[in-house]
Scaffold this active site. Sequence first.
Site, PDB file in Angstrom:
ATOM      1  CB  ILE A 109      -0.765   0.365   1.215  1.00  0.00           C
ATOM      2  CG1 ILE A 109      -2.102   1.273   1.330  1.00  0.00           C
ATOM      3  CG2 ILE A 109       0.047  -0.224   2.135  1.00  0.00           C
ATOM      4  CD1 ILE A 109      -3.076   0.972   2.519  1.00  0.00           C
ATOM      5  CB  SER A 110       1.468   4.072  -2.232  1.00  0.00           C
ATOM      6  OG  SER A 110       1.411   2.980  -3.211  1.00  0.00           O
ATOM      7  CB  ALA A 111       4.317   6.480   1.538  1.00  0.00           C
TER       8      ALA A 111
END
Length: 216
Positions: A61-63
């Site tokens: 899950i991206s930042a």
Amino acid sequence: MNDFGRARADLVDDLVRDGHLRSAPVRAAFLAVPRERFVTEDLHRKAYVDTPLPIPMGQTISAPSMIAIMLEEAELAEGQKVLDVGTGSGYNAALLAAIVGGANVVSIERHAGLVDFARQNLAAAEIAGVRLVVGDGTLGYEPLAPYDRIVVTAGAPRIAKSWVRQTRMGGLIVAPVGRSTFSQVLVVARRTGEDRVEARESTPCAFVPLVGREGW
Ligand code: SAH
């Protein structure tokens, strides 16, 4: 407000201060969507740290700051129809749903296991209406095209032809594009003709690879 709510509000303050969150709708979406629902329980305490986190099937899950930049670049507005390529945890789809309306979001993911994960996460976060599809998002998703926006959260070798054809004239495609599978630049492309876009480079980024017919 519980501890998660406080941590979420603090993260939003940081993202505003750092210039990543700029518009009211994207800011409201970040305040509304509980990121802790989109990671496994062992990572709950890290849900509001501005960092990518592992999700099942070796994906991430991206930042939050990266997602904020992408969603701001996408110039989203309520009622737009959006294709989200790379569902992963479903977090980005949830933010999109908060901005454009759940029924306007189609999200495609190549791993069926992650579509199940995302479906549970969206339900736990009480976000309804998002359409989840198992398939190769490098080919877009023709049955529900055209889209006002296509937002891609995996690193692509190029802006795929299918995405251009499935974007409404004048619509935007936002995608990490690069020669290396773990180092890209965020590209913002506006459709200007049958097979034409006007593209501009935004910020350097590092997403997991987009794997498929028009991907790696
Ligand atoms: N947006 C996600 C994170 C994306 S990680 C979130 O909010 O959690 C990138 C995702 O893209 C991974 O889940 C990966 O499996 C998926 N992916 C890679 N290639 C794909 C393809 N061709 N079609 C659809 N999904 C793909």
